[in-house]
Design an enzyme around this catalytic site. Sequence first.
Site, short mmCIF file in Angstrom:
data_model
loop_
_atom_site.label_atom_id
_atom_site.label_comp_id
_atom_site.label_asym_id
_atom_site.label_seq_id
_atom_site.Cartn_x
_atom_site.Cartn_y
_atom_site.Cartn_z
N LYS A 52 0.76 -0.91 0.32
CA LYS A 52 -0.17 -0.09 0.34
C LYS A 52 1.22 1.27 -0.04
CE LYS A 52 -3.70 -2.36 2.23
NZ LYS A 52 -4.48 -2.89 2.53
N GLN A 96 -4.82 -1.32 9.43
CA GLN A 96 -4.86 -2.55 8.54
C GLN A 96 -5.36 -3.83 9.86
OE1 GLN A 96 -3.35 -3.12 6.15
NE2 GLN A 96 -3.39 -5.44 6.30
N ASP A 119 -10.67 2.89 3.88
CA ASP A 119 -11.34 1.34 3.68
C ASP A 119 -12.69 1.35 3.58
OD1 ASP A 119 -8.64 -0.40 3.40
OD2 ASP A 119 -8.90 -0.69 5.18
#
Length: 280
Positions: A52, A96, A119
């Site tokens: 990422k 994460q 997200d």
Amino acid sequence: MPQIIDGKEISTAIKEELKIEVGKLKEENIYICLAVIQVGNDPASSVYVGNKKKACAYIGIDSLSFELPEETTQEELLKLIRDLNEKKEVNGILVQLPLPKHIDEDEVIRAIDPKKDVDGFHPQSVGALCIGQHGFVSCTPAGIIQLLKRSGIEIAGKECVVIGRSNIVGKPMALLLLRENGTVTVAHSRTKDLKEVSKRADILVVAVGRPKMITKEYLKEGAVVIDVGIHRNENNKLCGDVDYDDVAPVCSAITPVPGGVGPMTIAMLMHNCVEAGKAQ
Ligand code: NDP
């Protein structure tokens, strides 16, 4: 032979478009910044976080990295998120997952400002998707819609079957296909006669988390097959939830594993970061 839906090529095209857009934003003095939080040092998570950050660097998005020790408390993590919510120069916040067992993931996700929820996991983002309002969409299903559209596959009016109902893939996938005017069925472990249900599909999205479970017996001839699964077999080779070799001769289009859905997730995360930056 079926059309191979090339996620590598499509994700590269999206990243190139975003790179140009970010360059133009910089000319207007708009800089985009993603904060990435990792708790503990799970090796798989470290690989995802690294990828990422690499994608951010490629596109021209700044990334701030917070690598917290495994024993970080819930309160410490929530405080960091609240601080990042307040920081004007941070446009997106990504935590994460999975988090260590002593941390309540739902509370952590709820703590992220929905305006920075790149997200798309915050209940407000999910609710907005459900009622057709603007909000961030979970990256993997959003990527699948791009794969279909950019491969010239029409969704409107099609029978779409999604196998799997997780919060990050199956459910948002079903809502997105519905938004695109598909006729959507969601199947799961309690579905009776899965083969009969999945044989209705013009577009079959498989997110069951079981290696090579879907064979040609589950398919209508000419169906489009999207394989979300990622597994490593005993020879360290990647495979999906679909038995590719068995299914490929019967379907009209299919995503390979690797190189199908996988690369799209990060591309859509980058897309969400750019949208967050523009909106703020
Ligand atoms: P989950 O394990 O959270 O969900 C699996 C779903 O499949 C559940 O809804 C479950 O039903 C259903 N299911 C399990 N077994 C069966 C069965 N025998 N018949 C019918 N339905 C079944 O998985 P995720 O959604 O998180 O992920 C799915 C796959 O996609 C995994 O392989 C994962 O690694 C991969 N993945 C890939 C990503 C990418 O970027 N390419 C991103 C995210 C995930 P029930 O709800 O009833 O238990």
